[in-house]
Motif scaffolding. Structure first.
Motif, PDB file in Angstrom:
ATOM      1  N   ASP A   1       0.865  -1.182   0.000  1.00 61.82           N
ATOM      2  CA  ASP A   1       0.000   0.000   0.000  1.00 61.82           C
ATOM      3  C   ASP A   1       0.901   1.231   0.000  1.00 61.82           C
ATOM      4  O   ASP A   1       1.438   1.620   1.024  1.00 61.82           O
ATOM      5  N   THR A   2       1.058   1.837  -1.153  1.00 63.30           N
ATOM      6  CA  THR A   2       2.024   2.933  -1.286  1.00 63.30           C
ATOM      7  C   THR A   2       1.597   4.201  -0.564  1.00 63.30           C
ATOM      8  O   THR A   2       2.383   5.147  -0.468  1.00 63.30           O
ATOM      9  N   HIS A   3       0.392   4.255  -0.043  1.00 63.76           N
ATOM     10  CA  HIS A   3      -0.017   5.402   0.765  1.00 63.76           C
ATOM     11  C   HIS A   3       0.532   5.320   2.191  1.00 63.76           C
ATOM     12  O   HIS A   3       0.511   6.315   2.916  1.00 63.76           O
ATOM     13  N   ALA A   4       1.007   4.144   2.595  1.00 63.77           N
ATOM     14  CA  ALA A   4       1.558   3.960   3.935  1.00 63.77           C
ATOM     15  C   ALA A   4       3.037   4.362   3.944  1.00 63.77           C
ATOM     16  O   ALA A   4       3.932   3.551   4.222  1.00 63.77           O
ATOM     17  N   PHE A   5       3.287   5.621   3.647  1.00 64.56           N
ATOM     18  CA  PHE A   5       4.657   6.126   3.515  1.00 64.56           C
ATOM     19  C   PHE A   5       4.639   7.633   3.704  1.00 64.56           C
ATOM     20  O   PHE A   5       3.769   8.325   3.167  1.00 64.56           O
ATOM     21  N   LEU A   6       5.595   8.137   4.471  1.00 64.19           N
ATOM     22  CA  LEU A   6       5.737   9.586   4.635  1.00 64.19           C
ATOM     23  C   LEU A   6       7.211   9.956   4.630  1.00 64.19           C
ATOM     24  O   LEU A   6       7.991   9.420   5.424  1.00 64.19           O
ATOM     25  N   TYR A   7       7.595  10.842   3.704  1.00 63.56           N
ATOM     26  CA  TYR A   7       8.911  11.463   3.772  1.00 63.56           C
ATOM     27  C   TYR A   7       8.693  12.963   3.824  1.00 63.56           C
ATOM     28  O   TYR A   7       8.187  13.564   2.876  1.00 63.56           O
ATOM     29  N   TRP A   8       9.058  13.568   4.961  1.00 61.15           N
ATOM     30  CA  TRP A   8       8.872  15.002   5.168  1.00 61.15           C
ATOM     31  C   TRP A   8      10.209  15.690   4.911  1.00 61.15           C
ATOM     32  O   TRP A   8      11.109  15.673   5.747  1.00 61.15           O
ATOM     33  N   GLU A   9      10.320  16.270   3.725  1.00 56.45           N
ATOM     34  CA  GLU A   9      11.595  16.830   3.268  1.00 56.45           C
ATOM     35  C   GLU A   9      12.155  17.920   4.178  1.00 56.45           C
ATOM     36  O   GLU A   9      13.370  17.946   4.433  1.00 56.45           O
ATOM     37  N   PRO A  10      11.338  18.864   4.718  1.00 58.59           N
ATOM     38  CA  PRO A  10      11.925  19.924   5.546  1.00 58.59           C
ATOM     39  C   PRO A  10      12.728  19.407   6.739  1.00 58.59           C
ATOM     40  O   PRO A  10      13.730  20.006   7.123  1.00 58.59           O
ATOM     41  N   GLU A  11      12.302  18.294   7.330  1.00 56.41           N
ATOM     42  CA  GLU A  11      13.011  17.708   8.473  1.00 56.41           C
ATOM     43  C   GLU A  11      13.787  16.454   8.078  1.00 56.41           C
ATOM     44  O   GLU A  11      14.428  15.834   8.942  1.00 56.41           O
ATOM     45  N   ARG A  12      13.708  16.084   6.800  1.00 57.13           N
ATOM     46  CA  ARG A  12      14.342  14.868   6.303  1.00 57.13           C
ATOM     47  C   ARG A  12      13.946  13.669   7.164  1.00 57.13           C
ATOM     48  O   ARG A  12      14.756  12.822   7.515  1.00 57.13           O
ATOM     49  N   LEU A  13      12.650  13.623   7.461  1.00 57.30           N
ATOM     50  CA  LEU A  13      12.106  12.601   8.348  1.00 57.30           C
ATOM     51  C   LEU A  13      11.332  11.573   7.528  1.00 57.30           C
ATOM     52  O   LEU A  13      10.447  11.924   6.741  1.00 57.30           O
ATOM     53  N   LEU A  14      11.645  10.304   7.730  1.00 59.05           N
ATOM     54  CA  LEU A  14      10.994   9.199   7.037  1.00 59.05           C
ATOM     55  C   LEU A  14      10.206   8.377   8.054  1.00 59.05           C
ATOM     56  O   LEU A  14      10.761   7.937   9.059  1.00 59.05           O
ATOM     57  N   VAL A  15       8.900   8.196   7.798  1.00 61.71           N
ATOM     58  CA  VAL A  15       8.045   7.417   8.703  1.00 61.71           C
ATOM     59  C   VAL A  15       7.437   6.269   7.911  1.00 61.71           C
ATOM     60  O   VAL A  15       6.760   6.492   6.898  1.00 61.71           O
ATOM     61  N   LEU A  16       7.676   5.047   8.388  1.00 58.78           N
ATOM     62  CA  LEU A  16       7.231   3.842   7.695  1.00 58.78           C
ATOM     63  C   LEU A  16       6.364   2.986   8.609  1.00 58.78           C
ATOM     64  O   LEU A  16       6.884   2.318   9.517  1.00 58.78           O
ATOM     65  N   PRO A  17       5.048   2.994   8.422  1.00 62.19           N
ATOM     66  CA  PRO A  17       4.215   2.021   9.137  1.00 62.19           C
ATOM     67  C   PRO A  17       4.644   0.601   8.767  1.00 62.19           C
ATOM     68  O   PRO A  17       4.834   0.284   7.582  1.00 62.19           O
ATOM     69  N   THR A  18       4.820  -0.249   9.773  1.00 60.01           N
ATOM     70  CA  THR A  18       5.187  -1.640   9.547  1.00 60.01           C
ATOM     71  C   THR A  18       4.026  -2.533   9.958  1.00 60.01           C
ATOM     72  O   THR A  18       2.922  -2.051  10.204  1.00 60.01           O
ATOM     73  N   ASP A  19       4.285  -3.824  10.059  1.00 63.98           N
ATOM     74  CA  ASP A  19       3.224  -4.735  10.482  1.00 63.98           C
ATOM     75  C   ASP A  19       2.988  -4.674  11.984  1.00 63.98           C
ATOM     76  O   ASP A  19       2.049  -5.290  12.493  1.00 63.98           O
ATOM     77  N   THR A  20       3.819  -3.908  12.728  1.00 68.64           N
ATOM     78  CA  THR A  20       3.647  -3.811  14.181  1.00 68.64           C
ATOM     79  C   THR A  20       3.553  -2.376  14.691  1.00 68.64           C
ATOM     80  O   THR A  20       2.807  -2.097  15.622  1.00 68.64           O
ATOM     81  N   ASP A  21       4.331  -1.451  14.115  1.00 69.83           N
ATOM     82  CA  ASP A  21       4.376  -0.076  14.617  1.00 69.83           C
ATOM     83  C   ASP A  21       4.779   0.850  13.481  1.00 69.83           C
ATOM     84  O   ASP A  21       4.586   0.505  12.312  1.00 69.83           O
ATOM     85  N   ALA A  22       5.337   2.020  13.810  1.00 71.97           N
ATOM     86  CA  ALA A  22       5.841   2.934  12.789  1.00 71.97           C
ATOM     87  C   ALA A  22       7.309   3.201  13.068  1.00 71.97           C
ATOM     88  O   ALA A  22       7.679   3.623  14.170  1.00 71.97           O
ATOM     89  N   LEU A  23       8.156   2.949  12.078  1.00 71.29           N
ATOM     90  CA  LEU A  23       9.584   3.197  12.178  1.00 71.29           C
ATOM     91  C   LEU A  23       9.862   4.621  11.717  1.00 71.29           C
ATOM     92  O   LEU A  23       9.446   5.018  10.628  1.00 71.29           O
ATOM     93  N   VAL A  24      10.569   5.403  12.544  1.00 74.50           N
ATOM     94  CA  VAL A  24      10.889   6.795  12.229  1.00 74.50           C
ATOM     95  C   VAL A  24      12.399   6.914  12.040  1.00 74.50           C
ATOM     96  O   VAL A  24      13.167   6.611  12.961  1.00 74.50           O
TER      97      VAL A  24
END
Length: 558
Positions: free
Chosen positions: A480-503
């Motif tokens: 599901d390609t909507h389950a992805f966030l890359y916030w360029e101003p803070e260079r922050l990557l958030v990846l929902p996994t099968d258990t939690d969200a990896l930041v």
């Protein structure tokens, strides 16, 4: 496993023009996807019956009303955008493929509020106070749904073909509901106008053996084929055929297993029947720009592609069709640039990228690049202007970089061999590429989730500069390609996994784990609003300080 970033061209044969009435039934083949309308209802019925007798495959299961049981169309992915509106702070958007083209998702925000839909209920959260302000029970119960948001209006699209228009000004209220028994393939929203793609199947008599549906052809009527609708809006109810038989388009040859319909809905107006445009065809993958909507479908080892002009305020207008060899991974296998459509497909033991140009009502081949990852299949594709990337996988994974500047002569210019694969690719600033997938051993056995950072500044020499691995685990963006966030101003990557969200923090040459965010149920989405990082699950929402990642608020969903 091999990670390959490549530009691949897939061959497309010219399509011959169809007859004006009736049809020549048979399986679709290269060189024949131009469309025409049936000349009459009698011609439509005869053409559909003949196509079915010629060997159409058995349909999917239907419910008691004959509606297709929703199979869960995979949403397409995209690139987050940063908006600064007069009344809202800077915020991320849905991870859309094309900037300015909104895709339906289970969570949407305009920077002032967050709107979610799950289990038959729409929820509205206030971003400033970090509270849930209202809920609305939706028609149809808890069937899977996604939504589009524009101003004070939301369009909730159920996978069962039910569309609900909601007014969010004040307490949410339902404006109207349009039901078309079938499956929603996907939708796009441009300038407040939604284009919704639906697929409906024939309603076969219940005593027909499904392995041989052609036996029913003689007994079937047009009402068994043509999509129907039920509309409840403005205090009135109506139902009937969604489209007249003489307005259904068809290729010269087709299987007639179903009807593909594109609806056009102005979210600022009242809900009607959506100015339908219907084709005797199937559809699985939707890709759209601000001007053109493409609908593709795998058919006996080839992919049929139909293009619709969506620039006007009226209904979508079919403008061209074509066929390419092979099958698509998802919408990211397609990309339009400078008037050409690039299409990456897997064909048997080969992978190809075909560049298509529109000539009249045909999408014809302008160039082709083949021979990528022989004996493997495509796992990820991404295009950025004249550059392309393709990932293939079997045991090891080369990353190919492709030069697509000349549509007639696309070429592979670089290759990087590493273990593991990437199932999703995302730009991380100039010359950097994020890959998310699985690490693997030399035999191709998956070892666990991995995030890779690639330096692709020199297309001829791509290299991996950082890797973050987890033992086991799976990133939801793989499916599901909507389950992805890359916030360029803070260079922050958030990846929902099968258990939690990896930041993770994305550096120039490193990936640094910042934290893991856990809910009572798996995290589904992440978004940024002002100085807040929001994560949303079925059990509620958590708000963290974007800079420190300390928890600010918890919002449970009852």
């Amino acid at each position: 496993m091999r990670l390959r970033a490549a530009c691949v061209l897939v061959s497309v044969a010219l399509l011959t023009a169809p007859a004006c009435t009736g049809s020549s039934a048979g399986p679709p083949s290269a060189g024949q996807a131009s469309l025409a309308a049936f000349g009459s209802c009698d011609a439509a019925l005869e053409g559909l019956r003949e196509a079915l007798r010629s060997g159409a495959p058995a349909p999917q299961p239907a419910d008691r009303e004959g509606a297709v049981v929703a199979q869960g169309a995979a949403p397409a992915g995209a690139v987050p955008d940063v908006r600064a509106e007069a009344s809202a702070p800077a915020h991320s958007t849905t991870n859309n493929h094309e900037q300015g083209v909104e895709e339906p998702d289970i969570v949407q925000t305009d920077g002032r509020r967050i709107v979610t839909v799950a289990d038959g209920r729409l929820r509205v959260l206030d971003a400033a106070t970090r509270t849930q302000t209202s809920t609305l029970d939706l028609p149809g119960g808890g069937r899977p749904s996604r939504l589009l948001l524009d101003g004070d209006r939301a369009l909730v699209a159920g996978q069962d073909g039910r569309l609900t228009l909601v007014d969010l000004a004040g307490a949410p209220r339902t404006i109207g509901t349009l039901s078309v028994p079938g499956t929603m393939v996907d939708a796009r929203l441009v300038n407040g106008r939604a284009r919704v793609v639906l697929h409906t199947l024939p309603r076969f008599p219940r005593d027909v053996p499904m392995p041989q549906p052609a036996a029913a052809a003689g007994a079937m009527t047009l009402d068994d084929w043509l999509p129907r609708y039920e509309l409840e809006a403005g205090g009135r109810s109506e139902s009937g055929r969604l489209v007249d038989c003489d307005r259904v388009l068809h290729p010269r040859r087709y299987t007639a297993t179903g009807m593909l319909t594109v609806l056009s809905i102005d979210l600022a107006g009242e809900l009607g029947t959506g100015e339908p445009v219907t084709i005797a065809a199937d559809g699985r993958v939707v890709y759209g720009t601000a001007e053109t909507l493409y609908v593709a479908h795998d058919a006996t080892g080839r992919t049929e592609i139909h293009a619709f002009d969506i620039t006007g305020a009226g209904p979508a207008r079919h403008v061209a069709s074509g066929v390419v060899e092979g099958t698509l991974l998802n919408q990211y296998a397609m990309s339009e640039h400078d008037g050409h459509l690039r299409v990456a497909t897997t064909t048997g033991a080969d992978n190809t990228v075909t560049v298509l140009a529109r000539r009249g009502d045909r999408l014809t081949e302008a160039g082709r690049l083949g021979g990528l990852g022989k004996g493997e299949r495509i796992y990820a594709v991404r295009y950025f202007g004249p550059v392309g990337y393709v990932v293939t996988f079997r045991q090891t994974d080369p990353l190919y970089t492709l030069d697509l500047a000349d549509p007639a002569a696309p070429r592979a210019v670089g290759e990087l061999k590493i273990t593991g694969y990437s199932a999703y690719l995302h730009r991380a600033g100039e010359g950097r590429l994020i890959g998310v997938g699985q690490e693997a051993d030399l035999q191709g056995r998956a070892l666990g989730m991995q995030v890779s950072l690639f330096d692709v500044a020199d297309p001829a020499r791509p290299r991996r500069v950082a890797q973050h691995r987890l033992t086991g685990g799976l990133a939801q963006v793989e499916s599901d390609t909507h389950a992805f966030l890359y916030w360029e101003p803070e260079r922050l990557l958030v990846l929902p996994t099968d258990t939690d969200a990896l930041v993770l923090r994305v550096g120039d040459g490193n990936l640094t784990e910042r934290t893991r965010i856990a809910h009572a149920t798996p995290v589904l989405r992440a978004l940024v609003i002002g100085a807040d990082l929001w994560t949303v699950s079925a059990s509620g929402a958590l708000v963290h300080d974007l800079a420190t990642l300390t928890e600010r608020s918890r919002i449970p969903f009852p």
